[in-house]
Design an enzyme around this catalytic site. Structure first.
Site, PDB file in Angstrom:
ATOM      1  N   CYS A   1      28.766 -16.847 -25.712  1.00 25.46           N
ATOM      2  CA  CYS A   1      28.864 -17.803 -26.826  1.00 25.46           C
ATOM      3  C   CYS A   1      30.298 -17.913 -27.319  1.00 25.46           C
ATOM      4  CB  CYS A   1      27.944 -17.386 -27.971  1.00 25.46           C
ATOM      5  SG  CYS A   1      28.379 -15.808 -28.707  1.00 25.46           S
TER       6      CYS A   1
ATOM      7  N   ASP B   1      31.852 -15.918 -29.319  1.00 26.69           N
ATOM      8  CA  ASP B   1      32.059 -15.384 -30.662  1.00 26.69           C
ATOM      9  C   ASP B   1      32.796 -14.043 -30.604  1.00 26.69           C
ATOM     10  OD1 ASP B   1      30.744 -17.559 -31.479  1.00 26.69           O
ATOM     11  OD2 ASP B   1      28.886 -16.564 -32.044  1.00 26.69           O
TER      12      ASP B   1
ATOM     13  N   CYS C   1      28.775 -17.240 -35.101  1.00 27.53           N
ATOM     14  CA  CYS C   1      27.633 -17.938 -35.671  1.00 27.53           C
ATOM     15  C   CYS C   1      27.173 -17.262 -36.963  1.00 27.53           C
ATOM     16  CB  CYS C   1      26.494 -17.933 -34.659  1.00 27.53           C
ATOM     17  SG  CYS C   1      25.750 -16.322 -34.473  1.00 27.53           S
TER      18      CYS C   1
ATOM     19  N   CYS D   1      23.378 -11.341 -31.415  1.00 25.11           N
ATOM     20  CA  CYS D   1      24.441 -11.436 -32.417  1.00 25.11           C
ATOM     21  C   CYS D   1      24.575 -10.110 -33.171  1.00 25.11           C
ATOM     22  CB  CYS D   1      24.162 -12.574 -33.391  1.00 25.11           C
ATOM     23  SG  CYS D   1      23.649 -14.102 -32.572  1.00 25.11           S
TER      24      CYS D   1
HETATM   25 FE1  FES Z   1      27.384 -15.761 -30.575  1.00 21.56          FE
HETATM   26 FE2  FES Z   1      25.584 -15.342 -32.414  1.00 21.56          FE
HETATM   27  S1  FES Z   1      25.673 -16.989 -31.012  1.00 21.56           S
HETATM   28  S2  FES Z   1      27.182 -14.034 -31.797  1.00 21.56           S
END
Ligand code: FES
Length: 144
Positions: A35, A37, A60, A104
């Site tokens: 993702c 992140d 997110c 996450c």
């Molecule tokens: Fe990447 Fe939540 S979608 S940490």
């Protein structure tokens, strides 16, 4: 039923412990390749106790809520206790996360472990590598 619990929304809207600790004793950064992140945790450690903790999360809402909750759960705790914090415990403390968002909370667990590992390495403190081994998150192992 709402997708996100009230606790998740609360920690997402009013995250606790956001920021940077200058001259932190340990810093941990992890990213989720899928993702994109990124989560960074800063620790101030006194006598093997987490005297202060701050985080920066570029991610997110679930990642922000997980970091906020996780920092609350380890603040003031001995390192040995912080090392036992699992992503499952973080998700439970948030009254659950949707299944596809569980990964996450894994970021929070890993960022904390990385920060403690950084502290151990900086100070030449011996540690058990098994403690910092791969986490068991079925989602991530499935590549989700
Ligand atoms: Fe990447 Fe939540 S979608 S940490």
């Amino acid at each position: 039923m709402a997708l996100y619990s009230e606790k998740v929304m609360d920690h997402f809207r009013n995250p606790r412990n956001v920021g940077v600790i200058e001259n932190a004793d340990g810093v941990g950064e992890v990213g989720n390749a899928k993702c994109g992140d990124i989560m960074k945790i800063y620790l101030k450690i006194e006598n093997d106790v987490i005297a202060d903790v701050k985080f920066e999360t570029f991610g997110c809402g679930s990642a922000i809520a997980s970091s906020s909750m996780a920092t609350e759960m380890i603040k003031g705790k001995p390192l040995s206790e912080a090392l036992t914090l699992t992503n499952k415990a973080v998700a439970e403390a948030l009254d659950g996360l949707p299944a596809h968002k569980l990964h996450c909370s894994v970021l929070a667990e890993e960022a904390i472990k990385n920060a403690i590992l950084d502290y151990y390495k900086r100070n030449g403190i011996p540690y058990d590598e098994a403690t910092f081994g791969a986490h068991s998150c079925a989602h991530c192992e499935d590549g989700e």
